[in-house]
Write an enzyme that holds these catalytic residues in place. Structure first.
Site, PDB file in Angstrom:
ATOM      1  N   TYR A   1       0.831  -1.194   0.000  1.00  0.00           N
ATOM      2  CA  TYR A   1       0.000   0.000   0.000  1.00  0.00           C
ATOM      3  C   TYR A   1       0.870   1.249   0.000  1.00  0.00           C
ATOM      4  CZ  TYR A   1      -4.383  -2.398   0.635  1.00  0.00           C
ATOM      5  OH  TYR A   1      -5.486  -3.172   0.431  1.00  0.00           O
TER       6      TYR A   1
ATOM      7  N   ASN B   1       1.545  10.332  -3.051  1.00  0.00           N
ATOM      8  CA  ASN B   1       1.657  10.638  -1.631  1.00  0.00           C
ATOM      9  C   ASN B   1       2.081   9.405  -0.852  1.00  0.00           C
ATOM     10  OD1 ASN B   1       0.694  13.346  -1.931  1.00  0.00           O
ATOM     11  ND2 ASN B   1      -1.323  12.481  -2.195  1.00  0.00           N
TER      12      ASN B   1
ATOM     13  N   ARG C   1      -3.364   4.731   3.449  1.00  0.00           N
ATOM     14  CA  ARG C   1      -4.719   4.544   3.968  1.00  0.00           C
ATOM     15  C   ARG C   1      -5.752   4.911   2.913  1.00  0.00           C
ATOM     16  NH1 ARG C   1      -5.900   6.530  10.083  1.00  0.00           N
ATOM     17  NH2 ARG C   1      -7.159   4.764  10.628  1.00  0.00           N
TER      18      ARG C   1
ATOM     19  N   ASN D   1     -14.911   1.798  -4.037  1.00  0.00           N
ATOM     20  CA  ASN D   1     -15.238   1.681  -5.445  1.00  0.00           C
ATOM     21  C   ASN D   1     -15.876   0.339  -5.771  1.00  0.00           C
ATOM     22  OD1 ASN D   1     -14.370   3.888  -7.431  1.00  0.00           O
ATOM     23  ND2 ASN D   1     -12.885   3.946  -5.773  1.00  0.00           N
TER      24      ASN D   1
ATOM     25  N   CYS E   1      -6.845  -5.902  -6.866  1.00  0.00           N
ATOM     26  CA  CYS E   1      -6.572  -5.445  -5.517  1.00  0.00           C
ATOM     27  C   CYS E   1      -5.890  -6.528  -4.692  1.00  0.00           C
ATOM     28  CB  CYS E   1      -7.872  -5.027  -4.852  1.00  0.00           C
ATOM     29  SG  CYS E   1      -9.181  -6.236  -5.054  1.00  0.00           S
ATOM     30  N   HIS E   2      -6.033  -7.760  -5.133  1.00  0.00           N
ATOM     31  CA  HIS E   2      -5.415  -8.840  -4.357  1.00  0.00           C
ATOM     32  C   HIS E   2      -3.896  -8.772  -4.465  1.00  0.00           C
ATOM     33  CE1 HIS E   2      -6.172 -10.284  -8.443  1.00  0.00           C
ATOM     34  NE2 HIS E   2      -5.019 -10.901  -8.313  1.00  0.00           N
TER      35      HIS E   2
ATOM     36  N   SER F   1       2.422  -3.378   4.252  1.00  0.00           N
ATOM     37  CA  SER F   1       3.789  -2.881   4.140  1.00  0.00           C
ATOM     38  C   SER F   1       4.803  -4.001   4.281  1.00  0.00           C
ATOM     39  CB  SER F   1       4.038  -1.827   5.203  1.00  0.00           C
ATOM     40  OG  SER F   1       3.867  -2.400   6.483  1.00  0.00           O
TER      41      SER F   1
ATOM     42  N   GLU G   1      -1.043 -17.200  -8.764  1.00  0.00           N
ATOM     43  CA  GLU G   1      -0.346 -16.436  -9.801  1.00  0.00           C
ATOM     44  C   GLU G   1       1.167 -16.608  -9.723  1.00  0.00           C
ATOM     45  OE1 GLU G   1      -1.512 -12.451 -10.028  1.00  0.00           O
ATOM     46  OE2 GLU G   1      -3.622 -12.888 -10.280  1.00  0.00           O
TER      47      GLU G   1
END
Length: 118
Positions: free
Chosen positions: A22, A31, A36, A45, A69-70, A75, A98
């Site tokens: 992330y 940024n 977050r 979404n 998103c997976h 971090s 994958e």
DNA sequence: AAACTGACTTCTC
DNA sequence: GGAGAAGCCAGTT
């Protein structure tokens, strides 16, 4: 939406078998501390995670970007988020399918983290 | 415009 | 290593 748009673009650029954190995505989005916000955008979404993400069709331009998103993890490679069905388990399964290496329940970032183009 | 929320990160105990 | 708290940002209400 602008920030999310950037996030989508970045996440969609993640190659198969690789994952991004992330913080990494947020940094690419512009940024560093927006990790977050990145997750928030994903959640808010109306995208639908597909079970078999071939992602051959880059739906650039579609209003519903199917963001993998997976492939976005915490971090430290830990599976955070994914409040959807299956939770992190499904996420882990998809990633492992994958070719992403896993150490217990965390992603082996050493071998599977996406080296984005700076 | 202000407050609340959220799929985060990091520090401290 | 687990639990709690603070800081950060963007979006929604």
């Amino acid at each position: 939406m602008t920030f999310c748009d950037r996030v989508y673009k970045i996440v969609k650029k993640i190659p198969k078998g690789k994952v991004a954190t992330y913080s990494q995505v947020s940094r690419l989005a512009g940024n560093v501390k927006a990790a977050r916000a990145v997750g928030m955008c994903m959640r808010t979404n109306p995208f639908v995670p597909v079970s078999d993400p071939a992602f051959s069709g880059d739906d650039t331009g579609c209003h519903t970007p199917r963001v993998p998103c997976h492939r976005v993890v915490g971090s430290d490679g830990r599976l955070v988020g994914y409040s959807g069905k299956g939770g992190v388990s499904a996420k882990k399964s998809m990633l492992a399918k994958e070719g992403v290496l896993f150490i217990k329940d965390t992603v082996d970032l050493v071998h599977s983290q996406w080296h984005s183009i700076f």
